[in-house]
Write a protein that holds these residues in place. Structure first.
Motif, PDB file in Angstrom:
ATOM      1  N   LYS A   1       3.433  -5.251   6.074  1.00 31.54           N
ATOM      2  CA  LYS A   1       4.453  -6.140   5.188  1.00 31.54           C
ATOM      3  C   LYS A   1       4.015  -7.574   5.761  1.00 31.54           C
ATOM      4  O   LYS A   1       4.308  -8.481   5.302  1.00 31.54           O
TER       5      LYS A   1
ATOM      6  N   ILE B   1       3.251  -7.926  -2.990  1.00 33.33           N
ATOM      7  CA  ILE B   1       2.834  -6.539  -2.776  1.00 33.33           C
ATOM      8  C   ILE B   1       2.786  -5.895  -4.127  1.00 33.33           C
ATOM      9  O   ILE B   1       3.447  -5.868  -5.033  1.00 33.33           O
TER      10      ILE B   1
ATOM     11  N   ASN C   1       6.103  -3.064  11.103  1.00 31.60           N
ATOM     12  CA  ASN C   1       5.662  -3.832   9.616  1.00 31.60           C
ATOM     13  C   ASN C   1       5.006  -2.959   8.708  1.00 31.60           C
ATOM     14  O   ASN C   1       4.526  -3.236   7.492  1.00 31.60           O
TER      15      ASN C   1
END
Lengths: 448, 289, 292
Positions: free
Chosen positions: A173, A183, A311
């Motif tokens: 992320k 994304i 992440n």
């Protein structure tokens, strides 16, 4: 000079002697064939010492599945002091080579990893290399419906699956956020993301293209998302339809090429093996990583950096604009598992070990609760609320799945189908063949 | 004044020669860098944290060397154990190669029998046979005989595949030495075994040295047979440790580099100590081969 | 005394052990392969005899086998026409340098040869890696960013990268052989050339090269046969990929036997492979003999 030669000669002579005696001694204590049962180890009163040879495809014994396997093996040895388990572990491709050579010489280890796929396991079952298991033993083991199908032959059970496998797009992320990239949920967004990362000099998606099979899975994911029909690729693989003439497969091949051209896969992806590809993602050098669900352990492995663990996430494979496949049509199957050698001198003990490993309290429970795997057995009862983010996300995708593929297409036919289609897709991905050449070549290797 | 006049061409010539020499040394230095820089890079990154490999610099200064990479290599990489295996396999193989090739060469060159040329040529045929063509069927044969997964499964093919070259070197050398001493020894009633060990071996020293060196390098570094024939860990040889370790520590490049450095070290040290003999031996072996 | 030289028992004692080992591990497996090559064995279960079908396919139909041979030819070409001239050049100039420096350079040039192929191959995989490899980083550092490449993954470059690594590894051997050849040229000959006023180039063409001829022939024939037999660097670096662009015969037959379960067919390739090696050696030897 003279001294040197003298000493060399002396060393040589000693080594010769040593070597000879070493060979002699070693010979006596090698394979656990009945007649070679080592007389020098004093058997414990009551129970005879036995050695079980365990052949695994999980060489990393400190993380993920390998850690789980080793943990259970250690537990078993603690509980059964008369049993010694010797593990030999190799990465997938070397494992398959070595397995083949064991089979060719009729020397299979007592318990070994198998892939419940016709390309791998069918011949092993058919020729009687795997020991038959008693299905009644596993009534309460909670294996998911249908998960043992590919481990059975002629109505008899020969192996047990260990995980629920699914192709997964792992993402980082932080890399997405820092670079302001969306994304991806659709194919076009995936292309955009690839271009955006490339523009910033970041590797978009890491994949182990040297191992080839992963590319087949990626292609299958695309076909599913285009056609919306899990059967499409299997019908072409069995000659019911053809790769070249099926419009959905052709479209998927063009999309695949579009992704290669957009630079989605990392540089050198055709020479990257499993470790290299994964490492790129773990070191936060690639924004995405395409791999199987068995890697959910990445989020709980303390060897990975704190930043990475916070992440890492996963997303469903992006849908294709105008495609008939939904986000809930997934490429999932039961792949890896275990079987016992039919000719093992310690067959019963090996089956006992297998049953212990796959017992609901062991593989599924420990594996799930330690965040190491997504078991192929019902794990609802083991929910603790402390699951890592990947486990949670994966469970969501699996629970909402509306269709599952089963055995990947490259493993669907026995014989050399697997190596043929894997070579063909690697050539295609490397830009050596065109869409037309690729599809025609696939049709040419379909077993008649 | 006149002296400069005459001296000038040779003075120029000297400068030219000097310049040439510096260019030669410069070129050799460049090649030296080409030969060893990748190795230095390897050692450098075996001393830092794995993720530093992804940094911008192509060499880093390990402020605080990460010796734990070497610790991992020594423990989980099992370098010491593999080293011992390598030493045993290599010494036995090289010993047998020398012994058998001397015996055979003596039989081929000094003994009088009809088929000697034929058999010698059959053995020399082995030069041309690629070892890889025998991997598949040797594997089956060894497992049928139940000698696969033991050092014997390596020693036999290592000896067999080094015999042609060794025999070639030995017979070539034997042809050049007069056999007067042997003759007189035989006259005195010396047995063939004593003859071999007391007279033939010492005379053959240079050739034996060559054979030891060439076959040592071949055997020590052999990988594919070791990877194919051996199955359990306990007999594996050094080249395999890297391969094995790469799977176990796939995400730790530094540790992998440490294992690679450690596996390269023994042969490198041996080379540094014996380099004169080695280069001489190789050259002799190759020119004769 | 002649009696002992004709003694059958002594001859047997001397020759038999060596011959036995050699026959057992080199000749016998090739005969066995010839047999396995006539079957459709998958490395598992029973098999059928299929006669020469496999051999026919290897020779007439197998495109990968052909690619592998062509790759070997490319390797041989580059070795002979690039590695060897460079090796010879450095052999000559190290000879001229003389003294301690000479022995130093000679020692260093041979270092890659004493290190295990597994180490060097794995090392080059890392050096050539497109993401973190030494080579790309070096190019970036000297502002040649545009030269950065996917060295082992690009379809048109991979083969050359592999060839380069093999040449790097084998350079020391080629160099050493030329070096000892040059050392074997009598000093008087070179001296005579110098007195005649020949410059370095003339000296090389008129004296050194002709004198080196036998060494060149040996070196070149070693290079050609060695090119055919390459396996480990390919197995460890690319496994023949991308596609079959860097495939070599030995690696191909290994893959077929242990990955594709075509054990019988792989054995047929092994036998054809041996024959190709034999023919190549004989042809090379004959060409050189006629030139001698």
């Amino acid at each position: 000079m003279k001294l040197l030669k003298k000493s060399l000669a002396a060393v040589l002579a000693i080594a010769l002697l040593l070597g000879m005696s070493a060979c002699g001694a070693e010979k006596a204590s090698t394979s656990p064939t009945p007649e070679a049962k080592t007389p020098e180890t004093t058997p414990e009163p009551g129970k005879e010492q036995i050695t079980i040879n365990f052949f695994s495809n999980l060489p990393d014994r400190t993380a993920g599945q390998g850690l789980l396997e080793q943990t259970i093996i250690d537990n078993y040895m603690n509980e059964n002091p008369h049993v010694t388990i010797k593990v030999e572990a190799l990465q997938d491709e070397p494992y398959k080579q070595k397995f083949q050579s064991y089979v060719a010489s009729n020397n299979l280890p007592d318990i070994f990893n198998v892939w419940g796929q016709p390309a791998f396991f069918q011949a092993v079952m058919e020729k009687g290399y795997a020991a038959e298991l008693n299905p009644d033993d596993y009534k309460d083991y909670g294996f998911f419906e249908g998960s043992t199908t590919d481990f059975s032959y002629n109505g008899k059970l020969y192996g047990l699956p260990r995980n629920q496998d699914m192709t997964t797009v792992f993402i980082n992320k932080a890399i997405f956020e820092e670079n302001n990239v969306k994304i991806p949920t659709t194919y076009n967004e995936l292309v955009e993301a690839a271009k955006a990362f490339r523009a910033k000099g970041i590797q978009p998606l890491s994949i182990n293209g040297r191992d080839k099979w992963i590319l087949n899975l990626f292609f299958q994911d695309l076909v599913i998302k285009v056609s919306g029909n899990q059967r499409t690729i299997y019908d072409a693989s069995t000659g019911k339809t053809s790769f070249a003439s099926d419009p959905d497969i052709r479209k998927a091949a063009e999309l695949f090429k579009g992704l290669v051209d957009a630079g989605l896969f990392q540089d050198s992806f055709t020479s990257a093996d499993y470790g290299a590809a994964q490492n790129l993602f773990l070191q936060e050098q690639a924004a995405m990583f395409y791999m199987g669900a068995w890697e959910v352990g990445m989020a709980s492995n303390p060897d990975n950096s704190e930043h990475f663990r916070q992440n890492v996430a996963l997303i469903p494979f992006p849908v294709v604009e105008d495609g008939k496949g939904k986000v809930t049509d997934v490429c999932a199957w039961n792949g890896g598992g275990y079987a016992v050698s039919a000719s093992s001198p310690v067959k019963d003990e090996a089956i006992k070990l297998l049953n212990y490993m796959m017992h609901p309290d062991n593989w599924p429970k420990i594996g799930w609760q330690k965040g190491l795997v997504v078991p192929g057995q019902n794990y609802k009862n083991y929910m603790t609320g402390n699951e890592n983010v990947l486990q949670v996300q994966l469970t969501d995708i699996l629970n909402s799945a509306t269709s599952m593929s089963g055995t990947p297409w490259n493993d669907f036919n026995p014989g050399d189908w697997k190596s043929n289609v894997e070579n063909l897709i690697q050539e295609f991905a490397a830009g050596i063949t065109t869409v037309d050449e690729f599809l025609t070549a696939l049709d040419n290797v379909v077993p008649k | 004044m006149t002296s400069t006049r005459y001296a000038s061409p040779s003075y120029n010539g000297k400068i030219k020669a000097k310049a040439f020499r510096y260019i030669q040394i410069l070129l050799c230095t460049l090649l030296t860098i080409g030969c060893v820089f990748p190795l230095i890079w390897l050692v450098d990154f075996s001393l830092v944290k794995a993720n530093e490999l992804f940094g911008k610099n192509f060499l880093v200064w390990p402020k605080k060397p990460h010796w734990e990479n070497y610790y991992l290599a020594l423990t989980d990489g099992k370098v010491p154990q593999y080293l011992v295996n390598s030493v045993i396999v290599t010494f036995v193989s090289v010993g047998l190669i020398v012994l058998l090739s001397v015996m055979m060469s003596y039989g081929f060159t000094r003994m009088k029998w009809k088929m000697s040329k034929v058999f010698l040529n059959i053995v020399l045929l082995g030069f041309m046979i690629p070892i890889h063509a025998t991997l598949l069927s040797n594997f089956i044969t060894f497992s049928r005989l139940n000698i696969q997964d033991s050092p014997i499964a390596l020693i036999i093919p290592y000896v067999a595949f080094n015999l042609p070259q060794a025999t070639f070197i030995m017979t070539g050398f034997m042809d050049t030495i007069p056999n007067a001493i042997e003759e007189s020894a035989l006259m005195d009633g010396c047995g063939i075994i004593r003859l071999l060990f007391t007279i033939v071996f010492p005379v053959l020293k240079p050739a034996i040295m060559t054979v030891i060196i060439t076959s040592f390098i071949n055997v020590w570094n052999e990988f594919i047979m070791a990877a194919t024939y051996l199955t359990s860990d306990r007999f594996r040889t050094l080249p395999f440790s890297i391969y094995n370790f790469a799977g176990m520590y796939s995400s730790n490049y530094s540790a992998q580099f440490a294992v690679m450095t450690l596996s390269a070290l023994p042969s490198l040290v041996a080379y540094v100590i014996l380099n004169k003999h080695i280069t001489k031996g190789i050259a002799a072996g190759a020119v004769k081969g | 005394m002649d009696k002992i030289r004709r003694n059958k028992f002594v001859i047997f004692f001397l020759v038999f052990p060596g011959l036995l080992v050699f026959t057992f591990a080199v000749l016998y497996p090739i005969f066995m392969s010839a047999f396995y090559g006539m079957t459709d064995w998958k490395g598992i279960g029973e098999f059928n005899i299929v006669g020469f079908e496999n051999y026919r396919k290897v020779i007439f139909e197998d495109k990968v086998f052909r690619t592998s041979l062509l790759n070997a030819a490319a390797l041989a070409f580059f070795t002979v026409f690039i590695q060897h001239p460079i090796a010879m050049f450095f052999a000559i100039i190290t000879d001229k340098i003389g003294g301690k420096l000479e022995s130093f350079f000679r020692a260093v040039f041979f270092i890659p040869c004493v290190i295990s192929i597994v180490v060097t191959s794995k090392m080059w995989v890392n050096v050539l890696n497109a993401n973190y490899g030494l080579l790309n980083k070096f190019l970036e550092a000297i502002n040649l960013k545009f030269l950065k490449q996917d060295w082992l993954g690009h379809k048109d470059i991979a083969l050359f990268s592999v060839i380069f690594v093999i040449m790097w590894q084998g350079f020391g051997y080629a160099y050493l052989i030329y070096y000892s050849g040059i050392k074997g040229i009598p000093e008087e000959l070179l001296e005579a050339g110098r007195i005649d006023g020949a410059n370095s180039w003339q000296q090389f063409i008129k004296i050194t090269l002709p004198m080196l001829k036998p060494v060149i022939l040996v070196n070149v024939s070693i290079a050609i046969t060695a090119s055919l037999k390459q396996m480990e660097p390919i197995y460890l670096m690319t496994n023949g990929g991308p596609g079959t662009r860097t495939q070599f015969v030995a690696n191909y037959l290994y893959m077929l036997a242990f990955n594709a379960q075509k054990y019988g067919y792989a054995n047929a390739i092994a036998v054809v492979f041996v024959i190709v090696c034999l023919i190549t050696t004989v042809v090379v030897q004959n060409i050189f003999k006629s030139k001698d």
